[in-house]
Design an enzyme around this catalytic site. Structure first.
Site, PDB file in Angstrom:
ATOM      1  N   GLU A  55      -4.801  -5.512  14.362  1.00 42.83           N
ATOM      2  CA  GLU A  55      -5.075  -4.504  13.073  1.00 42.83           C
ATOM      3  C   GLU A  55      -5.935  -5.309  12.067  1.00 42.83           C
ATOM      4  O   GLU A  55      -5.581  -6.410  11.762  1.00 42.83           O
ATOM      5  CB  GLU A  55      -3.646  -4.377  12.673  1.00 42.83           C
ATOM      6  CG  GLU A  55      -3.982  -3.224  11.447  1.00 42.83           C
ATOM      7  CD  GLU A  55      -2.340  -2.911  10.811  1.00 42.83           C
ATOM      8  OE1 GLU A  55      -2.099  -1.673  10.701  1.00 42.83           O
ATOM      9  OE2 GLU A  55      -1.488  -3.764  10.892  1.00 42.83           O
ATOM     10  N   GLY A  58       3.558  -6.094   8.347  1.00 37.85           N
ATOM     11  CA  GLY A  58       3.089  -6.545   9.486  1.00 37.85           C
ATOM     12  C   GLY A  58       3.855  -7.061  10.571  1.00 37.85           C
ATOM     13  O   GLY A  58       5.073  -7.451  10.240  1.00 37.85           O
ATOM     14  N   GLU A  60      10.932   7.347  10.053  1.00 36.80           N
ATOM     15  CA  GLU A  60      11.180   7.670   8.540  1.00 36.80           C
ATOM     16  C   GLU A  60      10.678   9.081   8.466  1.00 36.80           C
ATOM     17  O   GLU A  60       9.846   9.540   9.157  1.00 36.80           O
ATOM     18  CB  GLU A  60      10.232   6.642   7.995  1.00 36.80           C
ATOM     19  CG  GLU A  60      10.584   5.089   7.923  1.00 36.80           C
ATOM     20  CD  GLU A  60       9.760   4.590   6.873  1.00 36.80           C
ATOM     21  OE1 GLU A  60       8.781   4.857   6.230  1.00 36.80           O
ATOM     22  OE2 GLU A  60      10.236   3.210   6.814  1.00 36.80           O
ATOM     23  N   ASN A  82       0.751  -1.297  -0.019  1.00 32.25           N
ATOM     24  CA  ASN A  82       0.015   0.013   0.001  1.00 32.25           C
ATOM     25  C   ASN A  82       0.634   1.308  -0.124  1.00 32.25           C
ATOM     26  O   ASN A  82       0.291   2.355  -0.218  1.00 32.25           O
ATOM     27  CB  ASN A  82      -0.948   0.117   1.124  1.00 32.25           C
ATOM     28  CG  ASN A  82      -0.326  -0.024   2.531  1.00 32.25           C
ATOM     29  OD1 ASN A  82       0.973  -0.609   2.812  1.00 32.25           O
ATOM     30  ND2 ASN A  82      -0.715   0.845   3.390  1.00 32.25           N
ATOM     31  N   GLU A  88       8.621  -0.155  10.597  1.00 31.50           N
ATOM     32  CA  GLU A  88       7.484   0.944  10.451  1.00 31.50           C
ATOM     33  C   GLU A  88       6.415  -0.445  10.226  1.00 31.50           C
ATOM     34  O   GLU A  88       6.114  -0.673   9.287  1.00 31.50           O
ATOM     35  CB  GLU A  88       7.460   1.571   9.281  1.00 31.50           C
ATOM     36  CG  GLU A  88       6.419   2.866   9.433  1.00 31.50           C
ATOM     37  CD  GLU A  88       5.180   2.542   9.225  1.00 31.50           C
ATOM     38  OE1 GLU A  88       4.098   2.261   9.825  1.00 31.50           O
ATOM     39  OE2 GLU A  88       4.868   2.618   7.660  1.00 31.50           O
ATOM     40  N   CYS A  92      -1.606   2.110   7.733  1.00 33.21           N
ATOM     41  CA  CYS A  92      -1.372   1.515   9.257  1.00 33.21           C
ATOM     42  C   CYS A  92      -1.800   2.618  10.224  1.00 33.21           C
ATOM     43  O   CYS A  92      -2.025   2.380  11.454  1.00 33.21           O
ATOM     44  CB  CYS A  92       0.111   1.153   9.201  1.00 33.21           C
ATOM     45  SG  CYS A  92       1.143   2.522   8.656  1.00 33.21           S
TER      46      CYS A  92
END
Length: 489
Positions: A390, A241, A467, A165, A262, A296
């Site tokens: 999630e 993930g 980041e 994504n 991340e 996320c």
């Protein structure tokens, strides 16, 4: 809702790049990892055959990156800067086409997808501006007898493992920082969305990056495992993930390879009674449904004061109902498909297992693609799976609270710590709650697109490292200390 099947096929033939594996300056049209049949998420139809990297291509790409590293590291910083600026300009000049590619590769509505190339260029330009400003320092130690200073140095070969994504904007953020610092990169693109990464590789060569500085490998699990465990990799930057992250950490431990992670999120969106109820309610419904909830950082838990529960939930439902659902290539579409049939099945399985009340959604839409209806589940317990895990889909879980301390406790009651959202008109409360949230990013009264200069990264199971911003550049620089006695013997 109508999806134009013929238009999707025609556009794919026009704009999708010929997929391959970029090793050095050579495009390999076959890989030892086999092939992947890419499917258009909006139509459910096969779209392209993607060659996948295996261990052999990972070895070759890492070798190419290691060979290119000394010259790239030794290049004048202003020349590295200029290369990044040229790449950014090429991405901007082809933003429309790249946006269409992003829509075709994972189903993101075109309205949002066309903005992602500009985000990639923003990151590249930001890090280009820092490429010639990576400076050491002089340590004040016995000035009459010694001179002590630091040298900032790149790591070497950076493995960039990005999820489907993120698209080209994630590569601009990750690879831009690594390249500006003088590292070379091997990008492992997920097979679900390989096309924008291939374009990134093509444009890097066109921008004049020396062969081997940027390598791109579409691949699955085999390629990912080989890359993160490779002894020739000096640092790993991963987005994805938690289970994949655990495997990466185990693999990285074999060579003590440093890692930036991340990961996912289960972000709470706290709405206090003094908030602007219209704005907060609309935000609660729509913000978590962007890109069909496949992000996320989405505010997927609505934590609302019990006194305004009905007002906020009704406004959220109204906002969701007003979202145009349809063909992601239609600029009017705000809500498109999820990335795959498997992903749709997983989302609906989590919803069906929930104990709360489904206020809307909870089913597949009758379309040829992978559409999951926007879903709101009310009265979820704080420890329920839907409030803890999630979903990565268009699902909003609603919880209630009675006082500020309870709201903070609920927001922090997950193992994740990526983002938090607070809606209040009380400035003191806004800052007080923001400071109390265990999250790497907190947004007050809205959802702002972070500028390239802002650091981003989570706490807990949302990962570690940053980041974006100067902190993102620092992840790819290591410091050497040099001590020089002034009386040499």
């Amino acid at each position: 809702m109508v999806v134009d099947l013929d238009r999707h096929e025609q556009l794919a033939a026009e704009v999708l790049p010929q997929t391959g594996l970029l090793v050095g300056d050579a495009w390999l049209r076959a890989g030892s990892g086999g092939e992947y049949q890419h499917v258009d998420a909006a139509t459910g139809r096969p779209q392209a055959t993607v060659p996948l990297a295996g261990a052999a291509e990972v070895d070759a790409a890492v070798a190419a990156a290691r060979d290119a590293f000394p010259a790239w590291r030794g290049l004048r910083p202003d020349l590295r800067r200029n290369a990044l600026l040229r790449l950014a300009e090429l991405i901007r000049s082809r933003a429309s086409t790249i946006g269409q590619v992003l829509t075709l590769e994972c189903g993101s509505p075109i309205l949002g997808a066309t903005a992602l190339p500009a985000r990639a260029a923003d990151y590249l330009e930001y890090y280009a501006g820092l490429a010639d400003k990576i400076e050491g320092s002089v340590i004040p130690i016995f000035p009459e007898r010694a001179f002590d200073y630091t040298l900032p140095e790149p790591y070497g070969v950076v493995a960039v493992v990005s999820t489907w994504n993120g698209g080209i904007s994630a590569l601009g953020r990750k690879a831009g920082a690594a390249l500006a610092a003088g590292n070379t990169v091997v990008v492992k693109a997920m097979e679900l969305a390989p096309f924008s990464a291939v374009i990134f590789g093509e444009l890097a060569l066109e921008a004049g990056f020396p062969p081997g500085v940027v390598n791109v490998l579409p691949g699955g699990v085999e390629a990912g495992r080989a890359l993160v465990a490779h002894p020739g990799v000096d640092k790993i930057s991963f987005t994805g993930g938690i289970e994949a992250a655990r495997q990466i950490l185990v693999a990285a431990a074999q060579h003590i390879t440093p890692v930036v992670l991340e990961l996912g999120g289960k972000s709470g969106n706290i709405v206090f009674p003094d908030a602007d109820l219209d704005a907060a309610g609309a935000f609660a419904g729509v913000a978590c449904m962007r890109n069909s909830g496949q992000g996320c950082v989405m505010p997927t838990r609505l934590i609302v004061h019990s006194s305004i529960h009905d007002q906020i939930v009704s406004r959220a439902l109204a906002g969701i109902a007003a979202m145009p659902i349809g063909d992601p290539l239609d600029p009017a579409t705000a809500f498109g498909p999820v990335v795959s049939a498997r992903h749709a099945d997983r989302i609906l399985a989590m919803v069906s297992a929930a104990d709360g009340e489904i206020l809307t959604g909870g089913h597949r839409l009758d379309e040829p693609g992978f559409y999951v209806a926007p879903t709101v589940v009310d009265r979820i317990a704080a420890d329920a799976p839907l409030a803890q895990e999630e979903v990565f889909g268009p699902v909003l879980a609603v919880l209630t609270f009675d006082d500020e301390d309870e709201a903070i406790a609920l927001a922090n009651a997950t193992p994740y710590g990526l983002a938090g959202y607070v809606h209040t008109t009380d400035l003191s409360r806004a800052h007080r709650v923001a400071a109390a949230l265990d999250a790497g990013y907190v947004s007050l009264n809205g959802f702002a697109a972070l500028p390239a200069a802002a650091p981003f990264g989570g706490y807990g199971r949302s990962g570690f490292g940053k980041e974006g911003g100067r902190e993102g550049l620092a992840e790819f620089v290591r410091t050497k200390n040099v001590y020089l006695p002034l009386e040499l013997r």
